[in-house]
Design a protein around this motif. Sequence first.
Motif, PDB file in Angstrom:
ATOM      1  N   ILE A  73     -10.207  15.041  -5.804  1.00 36.18           N
ATOM      2  CA  ILE A  73      -8.785  14.419  -5.811  1.00 36.18           C
ATOM      3  C   ILE A  73      -8.728  13.853  -7.281  1.00 36.18           C
ATOM      4  CG2 ILE A  73      -9.671  11.826  -5.144  1.00 36.18           C
ATOM      5  CD1 ILE A  73      -7.034  14.111  -3.500  1.00 36.18           C
ATOM      6  N   ARG A  74      -9.820  13.365  -8.033  1.00 39.03           N
ATOM      7  CA  ARG A  74      -9.468  13.049  -9.555  1.00 39.03           C
ATOM      8  C   ARG A  74      -9.018  14.177 -10.260  1.00 39.03           C
ATOM      9  NH1 ARG A  74     -15.281  10.876 -10.393  1.00 39.03           N
ATOM     10  NH2 ARG A  74     -15.369  13.074  -9.211  1.00 39.03           N
ATOM     11  N   PHE A  75      -9.337  15.288 -10.050  1.00 29.99           N
ATOM     12  CA  PHE A  75      -8.974  16.544 -11.026  1.00 29.99           C
ATOM     13  C   PHE A  75      -7.569  16.795 -10.205  1.00 29.99           C
ATOM     14  CE2 PHE A  75      -8.183  21.249 -10.503  1.00 29.99           C
ATOM     15  CZ  PHE A  75      -7.953  21.371 -12.184  1.00 29.99           C
ATOM     16  N   LEU A  76      -7.448  16.779  -9.030  1.00 33.53           N
ATOM     17  CA  LEU A  76      -6.202  17.389  -8.483  1.00 33.53           C
ATOM     18  C   LEU A  76      -4.920  16.508  -8.485  1.00 33.53           C
ATOM     19  CD1 LEU A  76      -7.539  18.631  -5.072  1.00 33.53           C
ATOM     20  CD2 LEU A  76      -7.048  19.985  -6.939  1.00 33.53           C
ATOM     21  N   SER A  77      -5.058  15.254  -8.601  1.00 36.72           N
ATOM     22  CA  SER A  77      -4.095  14.325  -8.772  1.00 36.72           C
ATOM     23  C   SER A  77      -3.697  14.304 -10.048  1.00 36.72           C
ATOM     24  CB  SER A  77      -4.463  12.724  -8.181  1.00 36.72           C
ATOM     25  OG  SER A  77      -5.666  12.480  -9.283  1.00 36.72           O
ATOM     26  N   GLN A  78      -4.052  14.952 -11.241  1.00 41.42           N
ATOM     27  CA  GLN A  78      -3.643  14.830 -12.290  1.00 41.42           C
ATOM     28  C   GLN A  78      -2.463  15.846 -12.581  1.00 41.42           C
ATOM     29  OE1 GLN A  78      -6.702  15.406 -15.652  1.00 41.42           O
ATOM     30  NE2 GLN A  78      -8.111  14.903 -14.119  1.00 41.42           N
ATOM     31  N   TYR A  79      -2.373  16.812 -11.738  1.00 42.26           N
ATOM     32  CA  TYR A  79      -1.250  17.840 -11.826  1.00 42.26           C
ATOM     33  C   TYR A  79      -0.173  17.511 -10.786  1.00 42.26           C
ATOM     34  CZ  TYR A  79      -4.951  19.424 -14.902  1.00 42.26           C
ATOM     35  OH  TYR A  79      -5.911  19.439 -15.991  1.00 42.26           O
ATOM     36  N   HIS A 128       0.818  -1.286   0.152  1.00 46.07           N
ATOM     37  CA  HIS A 128       0.055   0.023  -0.042  1.00 46.07           C
ATOM     38  C   HIS A 128       0.828   1.338   0.136  1.00 46.07           C
ATOM     39  CE1 HIS A 128      -3.436  -2.755   0.802  1.00 46.07           C
ATOM     40  NE2 HIS A 128      -2.478  -3.342   1.920  1.00 46.07           N
ATOM     41  N   GLY A 129       1.133   1.880  -1.074  1.00 49.56           N
ATOM     42  CA  GLY A 129       2.198   2.950  -1.212  1.00 49.56           C
ATOM     43  C   GLY A 129       1.389   4.141  -0.386  1.00 49.56           C
ATOM     44  N   LEU A 130       2.407   4.757   0.214  1.00 48.14           N
ATOM     45  CA  LEU A 130       1.826   5.990   1.004  1.00 48.14           C
ATOM     46  C   LEU A 130       1.794   7.143   0.028  1.00 48.14           C
ATOM     47  CD1 LEU A 130       1.436   6.855   3.973  1.00 48.14           C
ATOM     48  CD2 LEU A 130       3.882   7.413   3.815  1.00 48.14           C
ATOM     49  N   ASN A 131       0.517   7.606  -0.093  1.00 46.23           N
ATOM     50  CA  ASN A 131       0.324   8.755  -0.925  1.00 46.23           C
ATOM     51  C   ASN A 131       0.513   9.901  -0.253  1.00 46.23           C
ATOM     52  OD1 ASN A 131      -0.679  10.693  -2.726  1.00 46.23           O
ATOM     53  ND2 ASN A 131      -2.529   9.753  -3.273  1.00 46.23           N
ATOM     54  N   ARG A 132       1.507  10.730  -0.573  1.00 45.36           N
ATOM     55  CA  ARG A 132       1.866  11.737   0.394  1.00 45.36           C
ATOM     56  C   ARG A 132       1.384  13.030  -0.316  1.00 45.36           C
ATOM     57  NH1 ARG A 132       8.148  11.128   1.746  1.00 45.36           N
ATOM     58  NH2 ARG A 132       7.168  12.968   3.270  1.00 45.36           N
ATOM     59  N   GLY A 133       0.674  12.973  -1.471  1.00 41.99           N
ATOM     60  CA  GLY A 133      -0.107  14.555  -1.738  1.00 41.99           C
ATOM     61  C   GLY A 133       1.089  15.401  -2.506  1.00 41.99           C
ATOM     62  N   HIS A 134       0.428  16.549  -2.883  1.00 39.51           N
ATOM     63  CA  HIS A 134       1.317  17.436  -3.569  1.00 39.51           C
ATOM     64  C   HIS A 134       0.583  18.664  -3.465  1.00 39.51           C
ATOM     65  CE1 HIS A 134      -1.272  16.018  -6.560  1.00 39.51           C
ATOM     66  NE2 HIS A 134      -1.050  17.126  -7.449  1.00 39.51           N
ATOM     67  N   HIS A 135       1.473  19.745  -3.967  1.00 39.99           N
ATOM     68  CA  HIS A 135       0.853  21.198  -4.065  1.00 39.99           C
ATOM     69  C   HIS A 135      -0.140  21.185  -4.858  1.00 39.99           C
ATOM     70  CE1 HIS A 135       4.720  22.606  -2.311  1.00 39.99           C
ATOM     71  NE2 HIS A 135       3.867  22.704  -1.331  1.00 39.99           N
ATOM     72  N   HIS A 136      -1.323  21.974  -4.597  1.00 45.31           N
ATOM     73  CA  HIS A 136      -2.597  22.252  -5.328  1.00 45.31           C
ATOM     74  C   HIS A 136      -2.054  22.826  -6.771  1.00 45.31           C
ATOM     75  CE1 HIS A 136      -6.176  24.277  -6.648  1.00 45.31           C
ATOM     76  NE2 HIS A 136      -6.846  23.479  -5.773  1.00 45.31           N
ATOM     77  N   LEU A 137      -2.700  22.685  -7.711  1.00 46.75           N
ATOM     78  CA  LEU A 137      -2.279  23.305  -8.983  1.00 46.75           C
ATOM     79  C   LEU A 137      -2.110  24.764  -8.929  1.00 46.75           C
ATOM     80  CD1 LEU A 137      -1.614  23.034 -11.982  1.00 46.75           C
ATOM     81  CD2 LEU A 137      -4.258  23.106 -12.499  1.00 46.75           C
ATOM     82  N   VAL A 138      -2.810  25.536  -8.123  1.00 45.05           N
ATOM     83  CA  VAL A 138      -2.890  26.950  -8.123  1.00 45.05           C
ATOM     84  C   VAL A 138      -1.512  27.274  -7.301  1.00 45.05           C
ATOM     85  CG1 VAL A 138      -3.903  29.045  -7.197  1.00 45.05           C
ATOM     86  CG2 VAL A 138      -5.227  27.529  -8.340  1.00 45.05           C
ATOM     87  N   THR A 139      -1.043  26.833  -6.499  1.00 44.98           N
ATOM     88  CA  THR A 139       0.145  26.904  -5.732  1.00 44.98           C
ATOM     89  C   THR A 139       1.301  26.645  -6.591  1.00 44.98           C
ATOM     90  OG1 THR A 139      -0.774  26.046  -3.906  1.00 44.98           O
ATOM     91  CG2 THR A 139       1.307  26.293  -3.454  1.00 44.98           C
TER      92      THR A 139
END
Length: 352
Positions: free
Chosen positions: A346-352, A109-120
């Motif tokens: 999240i489906r939108f955000l994870s694309q960028y 189970h990979g740890l999804n650490r997230g990332h900066h929002h596209l606007v950021t």
Amino acid sequence: MDNSPELDALLARLDTGASRDRISAAADVAELEVVERDLLGRRSGAREVREAIKGLDPSERPVAGRALSSYEAGVREMLAERATALAAAAAAAGEADAAERLDLTLGGHGLNRGHHHLVTQVQRELEDIFVAMGYAVAEGPEVEDDWHNFEALNFPPGHPARAMQDTLYVKLGRPEQVMLRTHTSPVQIRVMQSQPPPIYCVMPGRTYRNETLDARHSPVFHQIEGLAVDRGITFGDLAGTIEAFTSAYFRTTVPTRLLPSFFPFTEPSAEFAVGCVFCEGSGCRVCSQTGWIELGGCGMVDPNVFAAVGIDPEEYSGFAFGFGLERMPMLRYGVNPIKTFFDGDIRFLSQY
Ligand code: FA5
């Protein structure tokens, strides 16, 4: 002529045979490194011999020097040979291990650490572009007072231009004196109050307006403000700067257009637009068939603004611009409508 006893003592220390034994005994690369240090390093016998040669009779120094060089060359050659042999043995052992190894890894189970929002991400990218052009980055408060948000920017109380920006007031102090900033322009005022020219600064941040959500407008959005104040700044510098950062962001030379406009804090004022990157100017749905997409407003800093912050408009001139940050990724990635940025899907955000 016989060697002096001192020379003989030195030559006896250069024992190639003993060195060969030590090198052959090294079982791995780490051990070989230790042997190399012992034989040739700063505290080695060879180094002591080199020092001692200086104390010999001048006639004997060349003999000792040649012997030392030949010893050192021999040791280096033996070290290189041993290193090659050890590397080959290690590679062979690795291959044997790999052939016997069983792959027992599970998907996990990979740890999804997230990332900066596209606007950021876009904000940071634009900051980098301006920093590369010599600009500093500044920030200001999102809850502003009337003086910074309006009055110092040449919107006197009751000025009709205040109606251009539907203001959300905060219940604090006297009525309609404290607000959520309607644009990033008050940060210009704060920067000019805090430092003398020359000023080259960009000011990104969140802004608020009492507006109904539509495809391109949101009550909460982001702007990035630019300000340059120096001797001899012209409208040409403003146009060139806009062209430079839009080309850097879109990674191609995009045409830019300036159309006359009005802002109380700049004179003359303009709206700036970029050629539509989707249809390359021929007209499409995204640019409403105009071939151009408006990014923001700009102009030469009005002398009344300089007066409000105590900068002499006879000595200095400046330009300012401010544009909607969301417009940049909307154009680059075709994001539409603007609320897509703030839905948190999240489906939108994870694309960028
Ligand atoms: C201003 O806000 C001026 N402060 C810009 C400026 C700065 C002019 C410095 C001169 C010198 P305006 O209201 O036109 O201007 O807004 C600038 C840009 O912000 C618009 O072109 C648009 O890209 C963006 N914007 C404005 N309102 C919204 C909104 N509700 N939602 C999303 N983006 C918006």
